[in-house]
Design a protein around this motif. Structure first.
Motif, PDB file in Angstrom:
ATOM      1  N   LEU A 127      -1.281  -8.524  -7.166  1.00  0.00           N
ATOM      2  CA  LEU A 127      -2.182  -8.538  -6.009  1.00  0.00           C
ATOM      3  C   LEU A 127      -2.171  -7.248  -5.191  1.00  0.00           C
ATOM      4  O   LEU A 127      -3.235  -6.808  -4.726  1.00  0.00           O
ATOM      5  CB  LEU A 127      -1.838  -9.734  -5.101  1.00  0.00           C
ATOM      6  CG  LEU A 127      -2.213 -11.112  -5.646  1.00  0.00           C
ATOM      7  CD1 LEU A 127      -1.745 -12.207  -4.701  1.00  0.00           C
ATOM      8  CD2 LEU A 127      -3.718 -11.220  -5.885  1.00  0.00           C
ATOM      9  N   PRO A 128      -1.010  -6.602  -4.978  1.00  0.00           N
ATOM     10  CA  PRO A 128      -1.034  -5.357  -4.187  1.00  0.00           C
ATOM     11  C   PRO A 128      -1.812  -4.216  -4.836  1.00  0.00           C
ATOM     12  O   PRO A 128      -2.023  -3.183  -4.200  1.00  0.00           O
ATOM     13  CB  PRO A 128       0.457  -5.003  -4.062  1.00  0.00           C
ATOM     14  CG  PRO A 128       1.161  -6.307  -4.188  1.00  0.00           C
ATOM     15  CD  PRO A 128       0.363  -7.057  -5.216  1.00  0.00           C
ATOM     16  N   LEU A 129      -2.233  -4.394  -6.086  1.00  0.00           N
ATOM     17  CA  LEU A 129      -3.093  -3.398  -6.718  1.00  0.00           C
ATOM     18  C   LEU A 129      -4.516  -3.490  -6.201  1.00  0.00           C
ATOM     19  O   LEU A 129      -5.310  -2.559  -6.383  1.00  0.00           O
ATOM     20  CB  LEU A 129      -3.084  -3.578  -8.242  1.00  0.00           C
ATOM     21  CG  LEU A 129      -1.723  -3.421  -8.944  1.00  0.00           C
ATOM     22  CD1 LEU A 129      -1.863  -3.698 -10.427  1.00  0.00           C
ATOM     23  CD2 LEU A 129      -1.156  -2.016  -8.707  1.00  0.00           C
ATOM     24  N   LEU A 130      -4.831  -4.606  -5.544  1.00  0.00           N
ATOM     25  CA  LEU A 130      -6.171  -4.801  -5.001  1.00  0.00           C
ATOM     26  C   LEU A 130      -6.330  -4.028  -3.691  1.00  0.00           C
ATOM     27  O   LEU A 130      -5.375  -3.882  -2.921  1.00  0.00           O
ATOM     28  CB  LEU A 130      -6.430  -6.294  -4.749  1.00  0.00           C
ATOM     29  CG  LEU A 130      -6.359  -7.223  -5.962  1.00  0.00           C
ATOM     30  CD1 LEU A 130      -6.498  -8.669  -5.518  1.00  0.00           C
ATOM     31  CD2 LEU A 130      -7.446  -6.871  -6.969  1.00  0.00           C
ATOM     32  N   PRO A 131      -7.514  -3.526  -3.399  1.00  0.00           N
ATOM     33  CA  PRO A 131      -7.728  -2.807  -2.137  1.00  0.00           C
ATOM     34  C   PRO A 131      -7.544  -3.721  -0.929  1.00  0.00           C
ATOM     35  O   PRO A 131      -8.019  -4.850  -0.919  1.00  0.00           O
ATOM     36  CB  PRO A 131      -9.182  -2.325  -2.256  1.00  0.00           C
ATOM     37  CG  PRO A 131      -9.819  -3.249  -3.248  1.00  0.00           C
ATOM     38  CD  PRO A 131      -8.742  -3.601  -4.221  1.00  0.00           C
ATOM     39  N   GLY A 132      -6.795  -3.211   0.051  1.00  0.00           N
ATOM     40  CA  GLY A 132      -6.599  -3.968   1.295  1.00  0.00           C
ATOM     41  C   GLY A 132      -5.501  -4.994   1.242  1.00  0.00           C
ATOM     42  O   GLY A 132      -5.320  -5.761   2.190  1.00  0.00           O
TER      43      GLY A 132
END
Length: 400
Positions: free
Chosen positions: A333-338
């Motif tokens: 998930l932290p690969l997603l923007p924001g």
């Protein structure tokens, strides 16, 4: 001793903080029931006393140990939801630590009760044999079929699917400081059971059936030792043969000075249409946001939960979420923007709504995360799977 009255039975009973305990001759799990955390909900108290009486009189062989804890004793004695503070809205990690370190509670009666409950639970846990199970017994102000409210971890979900009643997921996202959210943070199977309307005999009977089924599901008793099918059929019949799983999509919160009036004769799980009048607050109309179902409409003097709106969860969504959580897909998930981790433990996420506006709450729910609003542009998402003591429950009959 505290005297508690049941309108349904037209009788009193007397209880201490520890309503009862039953210690088995054989090793096994530890069951902890809480009842009466709201003082106008005595059905669970009377049901537990009935079960303990029968277990003890028949000297039934039992695996493990069972304890029952009374909630708000001062409110139970008066028959009111609470006196100064809702005892099911004060279980925050910081406040629990603070209350346990304080010595002066003269002006905060509910906080003194909270400290006693906490210390008793802590003592039981310290001396308990794993696995541990927590059950919080409740009733509602409106008429309802029996149902369970579940913090959405895979452990909770799998265990509660044994009951022939509807399941409500995600209520912790809308409530501030319930006891069961605190217990779930410790990683145990813990959930709420709502047995019916506050003052009906049916609610007591529904609670008795639920308690017996819980004892069997945990592996403390065999089905042949109790009237298992009778109790199962009772809940199945009284729940309208529904085992649907729902999620909460909206809560109407009542502010302190609001004059809130629910429209009459709404019942739990009743279908509602978008735009339908549900209540009035300070003279303003409150209407349904979607064509869904209404949940726990408020028909009592105290409480800040006006009503909830719920919708059913497709089975394919539940199955997909179980797979994704098992493989820890959320690590990506932290690969997603924001989206960023909030700490090194990687159990909480901070979501910037300005950047991650394309990702809905349902997406994060799929992976086991529930949110709390930090400010107008940020959510804090907590992983319900991170704390789960899955290893404690391996070998339990329901885990196979």
């Amino acid at each position: 001793m505290t005297k508690v009255y049941s309108k349904a039975l037209n009788e009193f009973t007397q209880i201490d903080r520890l309503i009862g305990e039953y210690r088995g001759e054989q090793p096994g799990p530890t069951l902890i029931f809480t009842a009466g955390i709201h003082g106008n909900e005595p059905a669970g108290i009377f049901a537990l006393k009935d079960v303990f009486k029968k277990l003890q009189s028949q000297n039934i062989s039992f695996k493990g140990n069972m304890f029952a804890i009374a909630g708000n004793l001062s409110a139970l004695e008066k028959g009111v939801r609470y006196k100064e503070a809702d005892l099911n809205r004060v279980w925050h990690e910081d406040s629990v630590s603070d209350i346990c370190n304080r010595t002066d509670h003269s002006s905060e009666k509910e906080l003194l009760e909270q400290k006693e409950i906490y210390n008793l639970i802590k003592t039981i846990i310290q001396n308990a044999t794993a696995p541990l199970y927590f059950f919080d017994l409740h009733t509602t102000s409106s008429e309802t079929i029996p149902f369970v409210t579940v913090n959405d971890s895979l452990l909770n979900r799998k265990f509660t699917q044994q009951y022939p009643v509807p399941m409500i997921l995600g209520i912790e996202e809308f409530l501030d400081g319930p006891l069961l959210s605190y217990i779930n943070e410790l990683g145990y199977v813990a959930f709420g059971y709502e047995g019916g309307q506050h003052d009906t005999l049916e609610s007591i009977n529904n609670h008795i059936a639920f308690i017996y089924l819980s004892i069997v599901f945990c592996g403390c008793l065999k089905r042949s030792q109790i009237e298992y099918q009778k109790n199962y059929d009772l809940l199945y019949k009284n729940s309208m043969r529904s085992q649907v799983i729902y999620e909460i999509i909206r809560r109407h919160e009542i502010q302190t000075k609001d004059h809130f009036v629910m429209e009459p004769e709404f019942t739990n799980f009743q279908p509602i249409k978008k735009g339908q009048l549900l209540a009035k607050s300070n003279g303003n109309k409150i209407v349904a946001s979607e064509s869904v179902q209404i949940f726990m409409p408020l028909y009592q003097g105290k409480g800040d939960d006006g009503f909830f709106e719920i919708r059913s969860v497709p089975k394919v969504f539940l199955n997909l979420s179980a797979v994704l959580r098992t493989i820890r897909f959320d690590k990506l998930l932290p690969l997603l923007p924001g989206v960023t981790w909030s700490n090194n433990k990687k159990e909480k996420l901070i979501v910037n709504l300005k950047v991650a506006r394309f990702f809905s709450k349902q997406f994060f729910h799929l992976l086991g995360y529930r949110s709390k609003q930090i400010d107008s542009t940020h959510l804090r998402m907590k992983n319900r799977e991170a704390a789960s003591r899955t290893r404690d429950y391996k070998g339990a009959p329901w885990m196979s």
